[in-house]
Design a protein around this motif. Structure first.
Motif, PDB file in Angstrom:
ATOM      1  N   LYS A 197       1.055  -0.774   0.120  1.00  0.00           N
ATOM      2  CA  LYS A 197      -0.300  -0.550  -0.007  1.00  0.00           C
ATOM      3  C   LYS A 197       1.019   1.229  -0.019  1.00  0.00           C
ATOM      4  O   LYS A 197       2.218   1.629   0.533  1.00  0.00           O
ATOM      5  N   LYS A 198       0.673   2.423  -0.391  1.00  0.00           N
ATOM      6  CA  LYS A 198       1.617   3.386  -1.065  1.00  0.00           C
ATOM      7  C   LYS A 198       0.535   5.005  -0.320  1.00  0.00           C
ATOM      8  O   LYS A 198      -0.794   4.761  -0.379  1.00  0.00           O
ATOM      9  N   VAL A 199       0.971   5.899  -0.363  1.00  0.00           N
ATOM     10  CA  VAL A 199       0.475   6.642   0.750  1.00  0.00           C
ATOM     11  C   VAL A 199       1.419   8.318  -0.545  1.00  0.00           C
ATOM     12  O   VAL A 199       2.300   7.739  -0.989  1.00  0.00           O
ATOM     13  N   PHE A 200       0.250   9.119  -1.022  1.00  0.00           N
ATOM     14  CA  PHE A 200       0.794   9.734  -1.719  1.00  0.00           C
ATOM     15  C   PHE A 200       0.739  11.657  -1.561  1.00  0.00           C
ATOM     16  O   PHE A 200      -0.932  11.787  -1.443  1.00  0.00           O
ATOM     17  N   ILE A 201       1.474  12.046  -1.491  1.00  0.00           N
ATOM     18  CA  ILE A 201       1.430  13.178  -0.590  1.00  0.00           C
ATOM     19  C   ILE A 201       1.601  14.227  -1.761  1.00  0.00           C
ATOM     20  O   ILE A 201       2.190  14.394  -2.591  1.00  0.00           O
ATOM     21  N   SER A 202       1.018  15.456  -1.340  1.00  0.00           N
ATOM     22  CA  SER A 202       0.893  16.799  -1.992  1.00  0.00           C
ATOM     23  C   SER A 202       1.767  17.791  -1.645  1.00  0.00           C
ATOM     24  O   SER A 202       0.742  18.051  -0.052  1.00  0.00           O
ATOM     25  N   MET A 261       7.339  12.772   4.387  1.00  0.00           N
ATOM     26  CA  MET A 261       7.507  10.952   4.498  1.00  0.00           C
ATOM     27  C   MET A 261       8.751   9.905   4.907  1.00  0.00           C
ATOM     28  O   MET A 261       8.323   8.543   4.347  1.00  0.00           O
ATOM     29  N   GLN A 262       9.261  10.750   5.455  1.00  0.00           N
ATOM     30  CA  GLN A 262      10.224   9.778   6.639  1.00  0.00           C
ATOM     31  C   GLN A 262       9.206   9.463   7.368  1.00  0.00           C
ATOM     32  O   GLN A 262       8.851   7.706   7.538  1.00  0.00           O
ATOM     33  N   ASN A 263       8.499  10.283   7.862  1.00  0.00           N
ATOM     34  CA  ASN A 263       7.398   9.854   9.038  1.00  0.00           C
ATOM     35  C   ASN A 263       6.691   8.020   8.369  1.00  0.00           C
ATOM     36  O   ASN A 263       6.448   7.705   9.642  1.00  0.00           O
ATOM     37  N   ILE A 264       5.542   8.654   7.292  1.00  0.00           N
ATOM     38  CA  ILE A 264       4.814   7.772   6.906  1.00  0.00           C
ATOM     39  C   ILE A 264       5.527   6.374   6.560  1.00  0.00           C
ATOM     40  O   ILE A 264       5.121   5.775   6.805  1.00  0.00           O
ATOM     41  N   ALA A 265       6.817   6.184   6.023  1.00  0.00           N
ATOM     42  CA  ALA A 265       7.665   5.689   6.096  1.00  0.00           C
ATOM     43  C   ALA A 265       8.110   4.188   6.793  1.00  0.00           C
ATOM     44  O   ALA A 265       7.919   2.951   6.751  1.00  0.00           O
ATOM     45  N   THR A 266       8.154   5.118   8.176  1.00  0.00           N
ATOM     46  CA  THR A 266       8.392   3.728   9.287  1.00  0.00           C
ATOM     47  C   THR A 266       7.176   3.400   9.292  1.00  0.00           C
ATOM     48  O   THR A 266       7.714   2.032  10.385  1.00  0.00           O
ATOM     49  N   TYR A 267       6.026   3.629   9.254  1.00  0.00           N
ATOM     50  CA  TYR A 267       4.733   2.642   9.462  1.00  0.00           C
ATOM     51  C   TYR A 267       4.549   1.378   8.245  1.00  0.00           C
ATOM     52  O   TYR A 267       3.770   0.963   8.236  1.00  0.00           O
ATOM     53  N   VAL A 313      -0.104  12.242  13.605  1.00  0.00           N
ATOM     54  CA  VAL A 313      -0.434  11.764  12.141  1.00  0.00           C
ATOM     55  C   VAL A 313       0.447  10.504  11.159  1.00  0.00           C
ATOM     56  O   VAL A 313      -0.713   9.786  10.807  1.00  0.00           O
ATOM     57  N   GLY A 314       0.945   9.838  12.126  1.00  0.00           N
ATOM     58  CA  GLY A 314       1.667   8.346  11.114  1.00  0.00           C
ATOM     59  C   GLY A 314       0.446   7.403  11.759  1.00  0.00           C
ATOM     60  O   GLY A 314      -0.332   6.251  10.882  1.00  0.00           O
ATOM     61  N   ALA A 315       0.237   7.340  12.975  1.00  0.00           N
ATOM     62  CA  ALA A 315      -0.690   5.886  13.723  1.00  0.00           C
ATOM     63  C   ALA A 315      -2.216   6.692  12.617  1.00  0.00           C
ATOM     64  O   ALA A 315      -2.836   5.647  12.385  1.00  0.00           O
TER      65      ALA A 315
END
Length: 258
Positions: free
Chosen positions: A2-7, A20-26, A125-127
């Motif tokens: 699964k991916k997240v796309f950020i604008s 991006m680093q925060n999201i990737a840690t999950y 945010v990450g959670a």
């Protein structure tokens, strides 16, 4: 995966890297871009195909500063959200992260009303991203269909139609904008072929609340497989649309765009 796309709404490398680093840690894949406000070139269409990838489970909009108060930015985000939801389903998981003041509820455009709104600095945010992407997305029910087609040199076209039962005619009006073409045809593609419009009407004036809308309409039946298309000029702040009726109590829908 699964991916997240950020604008990222401004070219802020530090914000982009940290988020991006925060999201990737999950354990989620992360992709993104820096937003462009060039409405004439339809730059808001740029990320569309990426967001339609079935592996992309969430769209995050990050505003490091006061970008969410810029009308052109909000208008472009609304258009992209409309076309993503048209393809992925109403209520597609979306998160808005603000670095400045939190947007007021009444200022959030209709296509982004479903989005989670959090401070960019929030430790949750990450959670919350994990919680939103950990279960299969089930589109919310909607009373209408809406899509938008932006093609440089051809123009900005809105597409509307019923989600369920047929409309006995269709209308769409704009506040602070103009319409210069319309047509009826199969959903999902612009009606470039010659068509017959039943009782086409132009320049109708409709007042709702403190806004005046200029509307076009037709009496062609529109069902779940057909749509009413209109080319819009400028950047309307809201749309009024629905089944055409000459009665005063006709049901209409309103979409705030900026």
């Amino acid at each position: 995966m699964k991916k997240v796309f950020i604008s990222i709404l401004s070219k802020n490398e530090e914000t982009a890297q940290k988020l991006m680093q925060n999201i990737a840690t999950y354990g989620l894949g992360v992709d993104g871009h820096f937003w462009s406000d060039n409405l004439e070139k339809m730059d808001w269409m740029g990320p569309r195909e990426i967001l339609l990838d079935k592996d992309v489970a969430m769209w995050i909009i990050a505003a490091p500063g006061d970008e969410l108060s810029a009308p052109d930015t909000v208008f472009g985000l609304s258009l992209l959200s409309i076309t993503v939801q048209a393809a992925r389903g109403h209520g597609f998981p979306t998160m808005v992260l603000h670095g400045g003041a939190a947007p007021k509820e009444e200022d959030i455009p209709t296509p982004l009303k479903h989005a989670q709104v959090l401070p960019l600095s929030s430790a949750t945010v990450g959670a919350k991203v994990v919680a939103a992407t950990s279960k299969p997305f089930k589109p919310a029910e909607a009373d209408y269909r809406m899509d938008v087609h932006g093609i440089a040199g051809i123009g900005l076209w809105f597409e509307v139609g019923p989600a369920n039962g047929p409309w006995q005619g269709a209308m769409l009006g704009v506040s602070e904008g103009d319409i210069d073409a319309h047509g009826v045809g199969p959903k999902g593609r612009l009606p470039m072929d010659k068509m017959i419009l039943n009782y086409p009407m132009k320049g109708l004036k409709i007042n709702l609340g403190d806004k005046e809308y200029t509307a076009w309409a037709v009496k062609n039946p529109v069902d779940v497989e057909t749509s009413y298309f209109l080319r819009v000029r400028e950047t309307p702040d809201s749309l009024l649309f629905g089944s055409f009726s000459e009665e005063d109590d006709a049901e209409v829908f309103v979409a705030k765009l900026r």
